[in-house]
Design an enzyme around this catalytic site. Sequence first.
Site, PDB file in Angstrom:
ATOM      1  N   ARG A  39      -2.035 -15.036   5.836  1.00 12.91           N
ATOM      2  CA  ARG A  39      -1.210 -14.745   6.179  1.00 12.91           C
ATOM      3  C   ARG A  39       0.316 -15.205   5.469  1.00 12.91           C
ATOM      4  O   ARG A  39       0.878 -16.187   5.206  1.00 12.91           O
ATOM      5  CB  ARG A  39      -0.863 -15.324   7.852  1.00 12.91           C
ATOM      6  CG  ARG A  39      -1.802 -14.417   8.681  1.00 12.91           C
ATOM      7  CD  ARG A  39      -1.012 -14.778  10.506  1.00 12.91           C
ATOM      8  NE  ARG A  39      -0.872 -16.058  10.347  1.00 12.91           N
ATOM      9  CZ  ARG A  39      -2.747 -16.556  10.492  1.00 12.91           C
ATOM     10  NH1 ARG A  39      -3.929 -15.320  10.488  1.00 12.91           N
ATOM     11  NH2 ARG A  39      -2.754 -17.929  11.407  1.00 12.91           N
ATOM     12  N   VAL A  89       0.414  -1.203   0.196  1.00 14.40           N
ATOM     13  CA  VAL A  89       0.502  -0.332   0.277  1.00 14.40           C
ATOM     14  C   VAL A  89       0.610   1.232   0.193  1.00 14.40           C
ATOM     15  O   VAL A  89       0.758   2.190  -0.798  1.00 14.40           O
ATOM     16  CB  VAL A  89      -1.184  -0.203   1.377  1.00 14.40           C
ATOM     17  CG1 VAL A  89      -1.519   1.080   1.435  1.00 14.40           C
ATOM     18  CG2 VAL A  89      -1.684  -1.007   1.041  1.00 14.40           C
ATOM     19  N   TYR A  91      -3.588  -3.865  -8.873  1.00  9.65           N
ATOM     20  CA  TYR A  91      -4.725  -4.789  -8.215  1.00  9.65           C
ATOM     21  C   TYR A  91      -6.007  -5.282  -8.188  1.00  9.65           C
ATOM     22  O   TYR A  91      -6.129  -6.427  -9.445  1.00  9.65           O
ATOM     23  CB  TYR A  91      -4.238  -4.678  -6.557  1.00  9.65           C
ATOM     24  CG  TYR A  91      -4.208  -7.015  -6.331  1.00  9.65           C
ATOM     25  CD1 TYR A  91      -2.887  -7.625  -6.661  1.00  9.65           C
ATOM     26  CD2 TYR A  91      -5.168  -6.911  -5.393  1.00  9.65           C
ATOM     27  CE1 TYR A  91      -3.004  -8.756  -5.861  1.00  9.65           C
ATOM     28  CE2 TYR A  91      -4.771  -8.371  -4.432  1.00  9.65           C
ATOM     29  CZ  TYR A  91      -4.093  -9.122  -5.202  1.00  9.65           C
ATOM     30  OH  TYR A  91      -4.526 -10.770  -4.913  1.00  9.65           O
ATOM     31  N   SER A 148      -9.102 -12.912  -6.529  1.00  8.08           N
ATOM     32  CA  SER A 148      -9.342 -11.824  -4.590  1.00  8.08           C
ATOM     33  C   SER A 148     -10.487 -11.423  -4.783  1.00  8.08           C
ATOM     34  O   SER A 148     -11.917 -11.117  -6.227  1.00  8.08           O
ATOM     35  CB  SER A 148      -8.428 -10.773  -4.932  1.00  8.08           C
ATOM     36  OG  SER A 148      -8.316 -10.263  -4.052  1.00  8.08           O
TER      37      SER A 148
HETATM   38  P1  NAP Z   1       3.581 -14.868  -1.657  1.00  7.44           P
HETATM   39  O1  NAP Z   1       3.506 -15.487  -0.860  1.00  7.44           O
HETATM   40  O2  NAP Z   1       3.440 -13.041  -2.079  1.00  7.44           O
HETATM   41  O3  NAP Z   1       3.091 -15.590  -2.522  1.00  7.44           O
HETATM   42  C1  NAP Z   1       3.200 -15.204  -4.159  1.00  7.44           C
HETATM   43  C2  NAP Z   1       3.912 -16.453  -5.373  1.00  7.44           C
HETATM   44  O4  NAP Z   1       3.464 -16.057  -6.272  1.00  7.44           O
HETATM   45  C3  NAP Z   1       5.601 -16.622  -4.989  1.00  7.44           C
HETATM   46  O5  NAP Z   1       5.820 -17.478  -5.120  1.00  7.44           O
HETATM   47  C4  NAP Z   1       5.868 -15.732  -6.384  1.00  7.44           C
HETATM   48  O6  NAP Z   1       7.364 -16.283  -6.520  1.00  7.44           O
HETATM   49  C5  NAP Z   1       5.406 -16.062  -7.100  1.00  7.44           C
HETATM   50  N1  NAP Z   1       4.742 -15.596  -8.046  1.00  7.44           N
HETATM   51  C6  NAP Z   1       4.900 -13.883  -8.486  1.00  7.44           C
HETATM   52  N2  NAP Z   1       5.191 -13.057  -9.977  1.00  7.44           N
HETATM   53  C7  NAP Z   1       5.863 -15.056 -10.464  1.00  7.44           C
HETATM   54  C8  NAP Z   1       5.934 -15.064 -12.183  1.00  7.44           C
HETATM   55  N3  NAP Z   1       6.350 -14.286 -12.853  1.00  7.44           N
HETATM   56  N4  NAP Z   1       6.104 -16.177 -12.411  1.00  7.44           N
HETATM   57  C9  NAP Z   1       5.885 -17.365 -11.422  1.00  7.44           C
HETATM   58  N5  NAP Z   1       6.031 -17.146 -10.021  1.00  7.44           N
HETATM   59  C10 NAP Z   1       5.540 -15.654  -9.803  1.00  7.44           C
HETATM   60  O7  NAP Z   1       1.816 -14.485  -2.602  1.00  7.44           O
HETATM   61  P2  NAP Z   1       0.412 -15.420  -1.810  1.00  7.44           P
HETATM   62  O8  NAP Z   1      -0.689 -14.764  -0.856  1.00  7.44           O
HETATM   63  O9  NAP Z   1       0.549 -16.845  -1.471  1.00  7.44           O
HETATM   64  O10 NAP Z   1      -0.446 -15.384  -2.876  1.00  7.44           O
HETATM   65  C11 NAP Z   1      -0.911 -16.082  -3.581  1.00  7.44           C
HETATM   66  C12 NAP Z   1      -2.171 -15.600  -4.532  1.00  7.44           C
HETATM   67  O11 NAP Z   1      -3.107 -15.694  -3.950  1.00  7.44           O
HETATM   68  C13 NAP Z   1      -2.045 -14.902  -5.255  1.00  7.44           C
HETATM   69  O12 NAP Z   1      -2.261 -14.266  -6.804  1.00  7.44           O
HETATM   70  C14 NAP Z   1      -2.340 -13.928  -4.872  1.00  7.44           C
HETATM   71  O13 NAP Z   1      -2.708 -12.843  -5.756  1.00  7.44           O
HETATM   72  C15 NAP Z   1      -3.880 -13.796  -4.625  1.00  7.44           C
HETATM   73  N6  NAP Z   1      -4.731 -13.327  -3.975  1.00  7.44           N
HETATM   74  C16 NAP Z   1      -3.780 -13.449  -2.218  1.00  7.44           C
HETATM   75  C17 NAP Z   1      -4.475 -12.904  -1.016  1.00  7.44           C
HETATM   76  C18 NAP Z   1      -3.894 -13.094   0.277  1.00  7.44           C
HETATM   77  O14 NAP Z   1      -4.634 -12.686   0.970  1.00  7.44           O
HETATM   78  N7  NAP Z   1      -2.847 -13.322   0.715  1.00  7.44           N
HETATM   79  C19 NAP Z   1      -5.592 -12.476  -1.308  1.00  7.44           C
HETATM   80  C20 NAP Z   1      -6.565 -12.988  -2.563  1.00  7.44           C
HETATM   81  C21 NAP Z   1      -5.750 -13.453  -3.331  1.00  7.44           C
HETATM   82  P3  NAP Z   1       8.937 -15.187  -6.075  1.00  7.44           P
HETATM   83  O15 NAP Z   1       8.889 -15.769  -4.454  1.00  7.44           O
HETATM   84  O16 NAP Z   1       9.661 -15.762  -7.251  1.00  7.44           O
HETATM   85  O17 NAP Z   1       8.483 -14.250  -5.662  1.00  7.44           O
END
Ligand code: NAP
Length: 276
Positions: free
Chosen positions: A231, A96, A193, A139
């Site tokens: 988280r 943010v 986003y 999301s």
């Molecule tokens: P995160 O912990 O930041 O993990 C994101 C993952 O995506 C990491 O493994 C990252 O790899 C990978 N990634 C990013 N860019 C990439 C690329 N170009 N090619 C391949 N892998 C890539 O996030 P998260 O919270 O687990 O999120 C997972 C999904 O859930 C996302 O689509 C996010 O938008 C969605 N989401 C999350 C939440 C939440 O509360 N956390 C809520 C709604 C939706 P690196 O380690 O190499 O960066």
Amino acid sequence: MSNVQVAVVTGSNKGIGLAIVRALCKQFPGDVYLTSRDPGRGQAAVAQLQQEGLRPLFHQLDIDDLQSIRALRDFLKEKYGGLNVLVNNAGIAFKVHDTTPFAVQAEVTLKTNFFGTRNVCTELLPLMKPYGRVVNVSSMVSSSALGGCSQELQQKFRSDTITEEELAQLMTKFVEDTKKNVHQKEGWPNTAYGVSKIGVTVLSRIQARLLNEKRKGDHILLNACCPGWVRTDMAGPKATKSPDEGAETPVYLALLPSDADAPHGQFVSNKTVKPW
Ligand code: NAP
């Protein structure tokens, strides 16, 4: 060629993706691929799950890199003759308080979350086997961002006839509008986003429709979902769900039984279809 079933999770070296792989290793009757753009981070995550007694396999995948996507496609085609489960989880979000100019945030966020996910689908959906399951991690922010769009944009994003090309053009227009600083005047909400996830949800609705039109007899189910507030490095430590809890809805959609004909083309949160 192997007769073994195969599941692939994008962006699964950490966060929700890693938890999805963990759950699939326990519940999916076949090979589960943990993928990562960085082989070092990917292998470390595989080692972590091995410590837990699980046996994920690894393949490199950077969804921003068409060559990387096509290398995975060719590997799956050759080794398995297709794919049974695809979870498009990889995604990014600027914090943010990040001071990166909004237009840059828009371009970078859309590049991965929408265009990268779309490219994975373009290359891998033709490989989906009958009774395949596709889960696009979107999301709830896509719903709130939709509510922040002009009536004209909302109508387009809710349309049952919008094409993938029209959607991609709108996503490109958002990026261009941010560069000219006219995005709000043009009816867009002030969230890169959110717009990228509108793209993922609408893309899922379009892809499900195309499956109905072209591959009805193959019983493939494709949905978008929200994992909840989880988280991870993306959402931070105050979020309410653990990564394993965040994996529950994506895994439920990835493992819908072979006699299920729904949900399909829906936006699902807490295992429940939400209105779009
Ligand atoms: P995160 O912990 O930041 O993990 C994101 C993952 O995506 C990491 O493994 C990252 O790899 C990978 N990634 C990013 N860019 C990439 C690329 N170009 N090619 C391949 N892998 C890539 O996030 P998260 O919270 O687990 O999120 C997972 C999904 O859930 C996302 O689509 C996010 O938008 C969605 N989401 C999350 C939440 C939440 O509360 N956390 C809520 C709604 C939706 P690196 O380690 O190499 O960066």
